[in-house]
Write a protein that holds these residues in place. Structure first.
Motif, PDB file in Angstrom:
ATOM      1  N   VAL A 202       0.823  -1.090   0.024  1.00 61.22           N
ATOM      2  CA  VAL A 202      -0.158  -0.054  -0.028  1.00 61.22           C
ATOM      3  C   VAL A 202       0.871   1.183   0.004  1.00 61.22           C
ATOM      4  N   LEU A 203       1.910   1.330   0.847  1.00 63.12           N
ATOM      5  CA  LEU A 203       2.950   2.448   0.750  1.00 63.12           C
ATOM      6  C   LEU A 203       3.473   2.598  -0.435  1.00 63.12           C
ATOM      7  N   ALA A 204       3.557   1.826  -1.110  1.00 69.08           N
ATOM      8  CA  ALA A 204       4.308   1.795  -2.488  1.00 69.08           C
ATOM      9  C   ALA A 204       3.424   2.828  -3.379  1.00 69.08           C
ATOM     10  N   LEU A 205       2.271   3.221  -3.093  1.00 66.76           N
ATOM     11  CA  LEU A 205       1.410   4.058  -3.867  1.00 66.76           C
ATOM     12  C   LEU A 205       1.307   5.220  -3.391  1.00 66.76           C
ATOM     13  N   ALA A 206       2.028   5.473  -2.375  1.00 68.70           N
ATOM     14  CA  ALA A 206       1.954   7.111  -1.685  1.00 68.70           C
ATOM     15  C   ALA A 206       2.690   8.218  -2.381  1.00 68.70           C
ATOM     16  N   ASP A 207       2.252   9.251  -2.508  1.00 70.54           N
ATOM     17  CA  ASP A 207       2.633  10.610  -2.653  1.00 70.54           C
ATOM     18  C   ASP A 207       3.312  10.983  -1.445  1.00 70.54           C
ATOM     19  N   TYR A 208       2.798  10.830  -0.274  1.00 74.64           N
ATOM     20  CA  TYR A 208       3.365  11.220   0.904  1.00 74.64           C
ATOM     21  C   TYR A 208       3.208  10.297   1.904  1.00 74.64           C
ATOM     22  N   ILE A 209       4.044   9.870   2.810  1.00 75.84           N
ATOM     23  CA  ILE A 209       4.244   8.893   3.961  1.00 75.84           C
ATOM     24  C   ILE A 209       4.450   9.631   5.045  1.00 75.84           C
ATOM     25  N   GLY A 210       3.521   9.702   6.173  1.00 71.69           N
ATOM     26  CA  GLY A 210       3.752  10.403   7.521  1.00 71.69           C
ATOM     27  C   GLY A 210       2.727  10.007   8.505  1.00 71.69           C
ATOM     28  N   SER A 211       3.043  10.458   9.710  1.00 76.86           N
ATOM     29  CA  SER A 211       2.234  10.382  10.851  1.00 76.86           C
ATOM     30  C   SER A 211       0.865  11.078  10.503  1.00 76.86           C
ATOM     31  N   THR A 212      -0.021  11.332  11.504  1.00 75.25           N
ATOM     32  CA  THR A 212      -1.437  11.930  11.294  1.00 75.25           C
ATOM     33  C   THR A 212      -1.141  13.267  11.221  1.00 75.25           C
ATOM     34  N   THR A 213      -0.205  13.824  12.045  1.00 74.72           N
ATOM     35  CA  THR A 213       0.216  15.426  12.066  1.00 74.72           C
ATOM     36  C   THR A 213       0.750  15.666  10.777  1.00 74.72           C
ATOM     37  N   GLY A 214       1.959  14.727  10.140  1.00 72.06           N
ATOM     38  CA  GLY A 214       2.585  14.957   8.945  1.00 72.06           C
ATOM     39  C   GLY A 214       1.629  14.885   7.598  1.00 72.06           C
ATOM     40  N   ILE A 215       0.493  14.173   7.881  1.00 73.05           N
ATOM     41  CA  ILE A 215      -0.467  14.142   6.882  1.00 73.05           C
ATOM     42  C   ILE A 215      -1.141  15.330   6.622  1.00 73.05           C
ATOM     43  N   ILE A 216      -1.456  15.848   7.937  1.00 70.95           N
ATOM     44  CA  ILE A 216      -2.448  17.210   8.033  1.00 70.95           C
ATOM     45  C   ILE A 216      -1.727  18.417   7.516  1.00 70.95           C
TER      46      ILE A 216
END
Ligand code: 13P
Ligand code: SF4
Length: 301
Positions: A202-216
């Motif tokens: 799933v992570l292989a499809l990411a534009d960004y990977i991060g914690s909830t704060t990172g995502i926000i």
């Protein structure tokens, strides 16, 4: 008085603060003094001068707050709210590995029981794991309990030798690549943001990977106007509040943590009124857990 007014009055009377994780229900986030990811909550708990902390989240969050603040009262609105992953590691196995590798660092995700922390060298959260693992002098790393976060960090630190544990978040780990591919074909223009508790495919499809704060944070800073979110649906409250003109799509409806959703306003009022569900941690256990937790706070400064 409304329930919210009653909570506010009791907070004032008791010099209490309400700390909430992004995954709790919207109405709880709405009345919280501090909302954040696991790292932010532990940092805030360590620095507060309130007398009472109401920890709106799961038990490892209340335990960490109590370990960092033994003299303060820490209250859990629902004592049964627990993170299943926190229990997914075998302590005798950790101790056997320590004997096999003389430079082994046991790196413990904060989503863990106090007992598990007490057998580890350093705690991490999804927001600081990479910085901390890189800063450790050890070559051999046993990452517990989350295999997926461990594998993600390992992929970024190829110079170290990682051992993984058989444990995972039942909510993030159940998101399949197929479900995310379906969401991507429905919203091909949207950026894909993924929490590292998800599986590597799933992570292989990411534009960004991060914690909830990172995502926000990423959603606020990115010029795109639509996003597929691969973490627990509670983050939508903050995402929509900060970005009323952007569109957010949950990758799959299954991204809902039932333990986080146990936290309600009547339960917050009840613990503040009756001082129930106080978190306690045995003094010796606390001493052993404090070392890896304080090391995390030091190394992530
Ligand atoms: P963060 O708070 O580190 O983003 O982790 C998510 C989580 O699963 C908390 O239970
Ligand atoms: Fe635990 Fe997963 Fe729920 Fe977070 S979302 S508390 S890791 S079960």
């Amino acid at each position: 008085m409304t329930i919210k007014e009653e909570i506010q009055a009791l907070k004032k009377e008791r010099n209490a603060i309400i700390l909430a994780h992004y995954y709790v229900p919207d109405e709880v986030q709405e009345i919280a003094d501090h909302i954040g990811d696991s790292y932010y909550l532990s940092k805030t708990a360590a620095a507060t001068d309130a007398d009472v902390l109401v920890l709106c989240g799961v038990s490892f969050m209340g335990e960490s707050a109590k370990i960092l603040n033994p003299e303060k009262t820490v209250l859990m609105p629902d004592a049964a709210a627990d993170c299943p992953m926190a229990h997914m590691a075998d302590i005798p196995y950790i101790e056997r590995l320590k004997k096999q590798y003389d430079d082994l660092a046991v790196v413990c995700y904060i989503n863990s029981t106090a007992e598990l922390k007490s057998h580890s060298d350093v705690c991490v959260t999804s927001a600081n794991a990479l910085t901390i693992v890189k800063a450790l002098p050890n070559k051999n790393i046993f990452f517990v309990p989350d295999e997926n976060l461990g594998k993600y960090i390992a992929s970024k630190v190829p110079e170290k030798n990682f051992l993984f544990n058989d444990g995972r978040c039942p909510i993030h780990a159940q998101l399949t690549r197929k479900a995310l591919e379906d969401a991507k074909s429905e919203h091909p223009e949207a950026k894909v943001l993924i929490h590292p508790e998800c599986t590597p495919d799933v992570l292989a499809l990411a534009d960004y990977i991060g914690s909830t704060t990172g995502i926000i944070k990423y959603c606020g800073e990115c010029t795109a106007d639509s996003f597929i979110i691969c973490t627990e649906k509670g983050v939508f409250y903050e995402l929509n509040k900060q970005n009323p003109n952007k569109k957010f799509y949950l990758a799959n409806e299954s991204l809902c943590c039932p333990d986080m959703k146990l936290i309600t306003l009547p339960k917050i009022l009840d613990v503040l009124k009756n001082n129930t569900n106080q978190v306690t941690v045995d003094a010796n256990l606390r001493k052993d857990c404090l070392i890896p937790l304080q090391r995390m706070l030091e190394l992530s400064k």
